[in-house]
Structure formats: C-alpha cells, structure tokens
Scaffold this active site. Sequence first.
Site, PDB file in Angstrom:
ATOM      1  N   CYS A  85      33.664  -4.130  38.432  1.00  0.00           N
ATOM      2  CA  CYS A  85      33.497  -4.095  39.939  1.00  0.00           C
ATOM      3  C   CYS A  85      32.009  -4.803  40.350  1.00  0.00           C
ATOM      4  O   CYS A  85      32.037  -6.006  40.263  1.00  0.00           O
ATOM      5  CB  CYS A  85      33.645  -2.536  40.437  1.00  0.00           C
ATOM      6  SG  CYS A  85      33.834  -2.388  41.990  1.00  0.00           S
ATOM      7  N   HIS A 201      38.392  -0.380  37.745  1.00  0.00           N
ATOM      8  CA  HIS A 201      37.612   0.606  36.702  1.00  0.00           C
ATOM      9  C   HIS A 201      38.133   1.186  35.600  1.00  0.00           C
ATOM     10  O   HIS A 201      38.802   2.420  35.680  1.00  0.00           O
ATOM     11  CB  HIS A 201      36.810   1.508  37.718  1.00  0.00           C
ATOM     12  CG  HIS A 201      35.889   1.241  38.599  1.00  0.00           C
ATOM     13  ND1 HIS A 201      34.526   1.170  38.287  1.00  0.00           N
ATOM     14  CD2 HIS A 201      35.886   0.820  39.985  1.00  0.00           C
ATOM     15  CE1 HIS A 201      33.907   0.852  39.378  1.00  0.00           C
ATOM     16  NE2 HIS A 201      34.556   0.432  40.398  1.00  0.00           N
ATOM     17  N   GLU A 203      37.020   2.379  33.090  1.00  0.00           N
ATOM     18  CA  GLU A 203      35.923   3.474  32.592  1.00  0.00           C
ATOM     19  C   GLU A 203      36.479   4.621  33.055  1.00  0.00           C
ATOM     20  O   GLU A 203      36.110   5.877  33.016  1.00  0.00           O
ATOM     21  CB  GLU A 203      34.726   3.380  32.775  1.00  0.00           C
ATOM     22  CG  GLU A 203      33.921   3.255  34.151  1.00  0.00           C
ATOM     23  CD  GLU A 203      34.179   2.301  35.113  1.00  0.00           C
ATOM     24  OE1 GLU A 203      33.572   2.122  35.918  1.00  0.00           O
ATOM     25  OE2 GLU A 203      35.204   1.328  34.687  1.00  0.00           O
TER      26      GLU A 203
END
Length: 228
Positions: A85, A201, A203
């Site tokens: 990002c 994302h 994660e």
Amino acid sequence: MKFGVVVFPGSNCDQDAVDTLELMDQKVIKLWHKDHDLQGCDFIILPGGFSYGDYLRTGAVARFSPIMNEVIAHANRGGYLMGICNGFQVLAEARLVPGVLLRNANQQYVCKNIYLTPQSPDALLTAGLDRPAYKIPMAHGEGRYFADADTLKSLNDNGQVLFRYCDETGAITDAANPNGSLENIAGVTNSGKNVFGMMPHPERAADPALGNMDGRLIMDQILKAVLV
C-alpha cells in the site's frame, strides 16, 4: 532469515506486518525512519499507512527518509524488499519499481475486500500460488496504477506484473477493478524480481482470528527466499 519493518511517521500497518511475520515464526525488528542501519535484515518491508501525512504526494517525503539510503542500497545489491500500500507508493517514488500510483478513478478512499489473481510465473511472491483468486483487503485513496505504453509492454513481456484485480472466479474484468488501475494491475516487481510492490494488504488477512487466511498464503511465499 531476519525481517525488518520500516516505520515512518504516519505508518499504521507496521505492527500488522510484525504480527504476521511473528505468526510465521520469523525473526523481525522495527527499523525507525531516521536509522542508518538495517541491522543485518535480509528482507525489508515498507508497510502501509500515511507516511509523513501523505504531504506532497503519497510516499514522496518518505522516499527521502534517512533509512531509504540503506533500503535502496539493499535492493540494488539484490536484497529482498516489499512495499505494501503506502510502501508500494514509496517504492514507486524511489523508482525501485516501474510506474506510479494515482488517485483512485472515483476520487474516493476505498476500503473493502477485493480479489487478486497471481500473474508472474517466476517472481518469488507469486510463483507458488495456484489458486485463481485470493480475497485480500484493500484500503487506499491513491492506488490507481499507471505506466506508459513502453513500460507496460516491458512489464508484461518480462513477467513483472505480480497481481491483477479480478472477481472471485479469477476473471479479470472492468467491474472487478476497484480503483481504475491500468490493466487491473494491483502489484508489480522490478526487473530483478527482488523488489515487490502491491496495493492490497495480505498482512491483514493472515490470522485465523480474522476469518480470512488468503493473505497468509501470499506472505508464506516470501519464505521461499530462505531457500534461494
């Protein structure tokens, strides 16, 4: 394998990255933006957030942080580097990956789950992914990928497109493109395929408590670097 997560003023996904790497039983440390030492880290991650408040342009100020001198040198030596990002925006500003990230086509911040389909057959991050689509959260206002025609051709010819936005079946369609990115591109790598940038994302979808482990499948790919 030792991971370093860079923390800029305004980073807000650094702990997410640390938590995910620790869930993967990896050694990880935070690297402050004013540091001049990567502390022996093998794999560097530039996390999401709003580095330096997104003043000027997203990633434009962070690109000149003191630690970026070491990060750029690390990448130029062939070291592994991933930007997620805002981290992707920093990579683009530092010219470590081709292209730029522009304001979303709808001129709005978009935060939702989207689907990605892996593209590069030989990049570390995607070569081992065999599903047609992965559900991953996205959260950005300036994630519209753009590159000129020559750069785009080079990316496609060299297998440097990591992911494209798609629907849940893996079909790459205009309707599945959440921000107007050129050719639905959601992530790219450099020509050496050791620097990876992606807007969504992974994660944030890597903990069983969150009810979605698709991001963990992507993050697990970086452990193959241990075997290289």
